[in-house]
Write an enzyme that holds these catalytic residues in place. Structure first.
Site, PDB file in Angstrom:
ATOM      1  N   ASP A  55       0.838  -1.202   0.000  1.00  0.00           N
ATOM      2  CA  ASP A  55       0.000   0.000   0.000  1.00  0.00           C
ATOM      3  C   ASP A  55       0.877   1.258   0.000  1.00  0.00           C
ATOM      4  OD1 ASP A  55       0.851  -0.067   2.619  1.00  0.00           O
ATOM      5  OD2 ASP A  55      -1.143  -0.104   3.520  1.00  0.00           O
ATOM      6  N   SER A  56       2.201   1.064   0.047  1.00  0.00           N
ATOM      7  CA  SER A  56       3.129   2.175  -0.188  1.00  0.00           C
ATOM      8  C   SER A  56       2.873   2.800  -1.559  1.00  0.00           C
ATOM      9  CB  SER A  56       4.582   1.692  -0.101  1.00  0.00           C
ATOM     10  OG  SER A  56       4.775   0.548  -0.916  1.00  0.00           O
ATOM     11  N   LYS A 124      -0.870  -9.619   2.613  1.00  0.00           N
ATOM     12  CA  LYS A 124      -0.173  -9.130   3.818  1.00  0.00           C
ATOM     13  C   LYS A 124      -1.168  -8.333   4.653  1.00  0.00           C
ATOM     14  CE  LYS A 124       3.067  -5.771   3.808  1.00  0.00           C
ATOM     15  NZ  LYS A 124       2.413  -4.752   4.655  1.00  0.00           N
ATOM     16  N   GLU A 126      -1.522  -6.118   8.379  1.00  0.00           N
ATOM     17  CA  GLU A 126      -0.804  -5.459   9.482  1.00  0.00           C
ATOM     18  C   GLU A 126      -1.397  -5.848  10.835  1.00  0.00           C
ATOM     19  OE1 GLU A 126      -0.482  -1.230   9.020  1.00  0.00           O
ATOM     20  OE2 GLU A 126       0.603  -1.395   7.125  1.00  0.00           O
ATOM     21  N   GLU A 189       8.897  -3.982  10.740  1.00  0.00           N
ATOM     22  CA  GLU A 189       9.287  -2.666  10.212  1.00  0.00           C
ATOM     23  C   GLU A 189       9.713  -1.719  11.341  1.00  0.00           C
ATOM     24  OE1 GLU A 189       6.579  -1.007   7.361  1.00  0.00           O
ATOM     25  OE2 GLU A 189       7.586   0.936   7.357  1.00  0.00           O
TER      26      GLU A 189
HETATM   27  O1  KIV Z   1       3.471  -1.095   1.661  1.00  0.00           O
HETATM   28  C1  KIV Z   1       4.642  -1.506   1.654  1.00  0.00           C
HETATM   29  O2  KIV Z   1       5.414  -1.289   0.720  1.00  0.00           O
HETATM   30  C2  KIV Z   1       5.078  -2.259   2.822  1.00  0.00           C
HETATM   31  C3  KIV Z   1       6.527  -2.589   2.924  1.00  0.00           C
HETATM   32  C4  KIV Z   1       7.312  -1.388   3.197  1.00  0.00           C
HETATM   33  C5  KIV Z   1       6.782  -3.669   3.899  1.00  0.00           C
HETATM   34  O3  KIV Z   1       4.298  -2.567   3.664  1.00  0.00           O
END
Ligand code: KIV
Length: 272
Positions: A55-56, A124, A126, A189
């Site tokens: 989500d980055s 993924k 959180e 992280e």
């Molecule tokens: O959203 C992302 O890119 C991430 C990574 C930095 C682990 O969660």
């Protein structure tokens, strides 16, 4: 790296069990983010073990100040693009903010879309202890889950900023909860190296660090950070392996100059 073939050998596609088993073999795992087809082709060719559509993307692709506005449709779109470019790396899609916190049913349906429509191998999620039930429900639905603890960017409002997380006992409990819920790997992280090392020793699943020191079982970086494409923020944990942003600006300046001076196109670029 797990997946680099010797000359003449065909690369083998990474699977969730193989990824999880890397820890037992003492193989360090390499992950990176990607958001489109071309990036996927490049990172796959480089032989990384796993690719995250993170989500980055809200920050490095969409230009937002954080990840909170990213939607399931955004991640789905980018996951489809990346899936078309990967031949061997494991593809993990991020569950965006509020796509898994509201109810277990919604979480399973949303994660299922990332697998069925996006082509992801895993999702993924959180959170540690607080996400235990949702992780277990996804795993029961045959959706492999990568956990994510420490600095969880979706908790930005509660944390009050992108800060190093140092609550050792809580982090150890979070890691334990994620592993017991059935996740196959765990991102850590922005946690001091000594704490990440203790977490890595305490769980049977591979830990993938970002700003969590060298003792993790693997590492992940945001593609735009490591290539020098995104310069709005420069966290201490980022190593820039290239300055592609500057190279792109230089190339575009040369192009502009040549167009303005009538040096491009030439006969070789022209149809007769
Ligand atoms: O959203 C992302 O890119 C991430 C990574 C930095 C682990 O969660």
């Amino acid at each position: 790296m797990v997946n680099i073939p010797s000359p003449g050998q065909k690369p083998r596609a990474m699977t969730v069990p193989e990824f999880a088993a890397a820890k037992g073999r003492g193989q360090r795992l390499v992950m990176v983010t990607a958001y489109d087809y071309t990036q996927a082709r490049l990172v796959d060719e480089a032989g990384v073990d796993g690719v995250l559509v993170g989500d980055s993307l809200g920050m490095v692709v969409q230009g937002m100040p954080d990840v909170l506005g990213v939607t399931l449709e955004d991640v789905l779109y980018h996951t489809r693009c990346v899936a078309r470019g990967l031949k061997q790396a494991l593809l993990v899609a991020d569950m965006p903010f509020l796509t898994y916190q509201v109810s277990i049913e919604q979480a399973v349906l949303n994660a299922g879309r990332l697998i069925k429509e996006g082509g992801a191998h895993a999702v993924k999620v959180e959170g540690g202890v607080r996400s235990r039930e949702v992780i277990a429900a996804l795993v029961r639905a045959d959706i492999p889950v990568m956990g994510h603890i420490g600095l969880t960017p979706q908790s930005l409002r509660r944390l009050g900023g992108f800060r190093v997380q140092r609550a050792k006992e809580q982090l150890l409990q979070d890691a334990q909860a994620v592993a017991e819920a059935g996740a196959f790997a765990l991102v850590i992280e922005c946690v001091p190296g000594e704490i990440a090392s203790a977490i890595t020793a305490s769980v049977p699943i591979p830990t993938i660090g970002i700003g969590a020191g060298a003792a993790c079982d693997g590492q992940i970086l945001v593609l735009h950070d490591l290539l020098g494409l995104y310069t709005d923020l420069r966290p201490r944990f980022v190593k820039r392996y290239a300055e592609l942003g500057q190279q792109i600006v230089n190339a575009l300046r040369t192009y502009a100059e040549e167009v303005r001076q009538g040096l491009f196109p030439t006969a070789e670029h022209e149809f007769r």
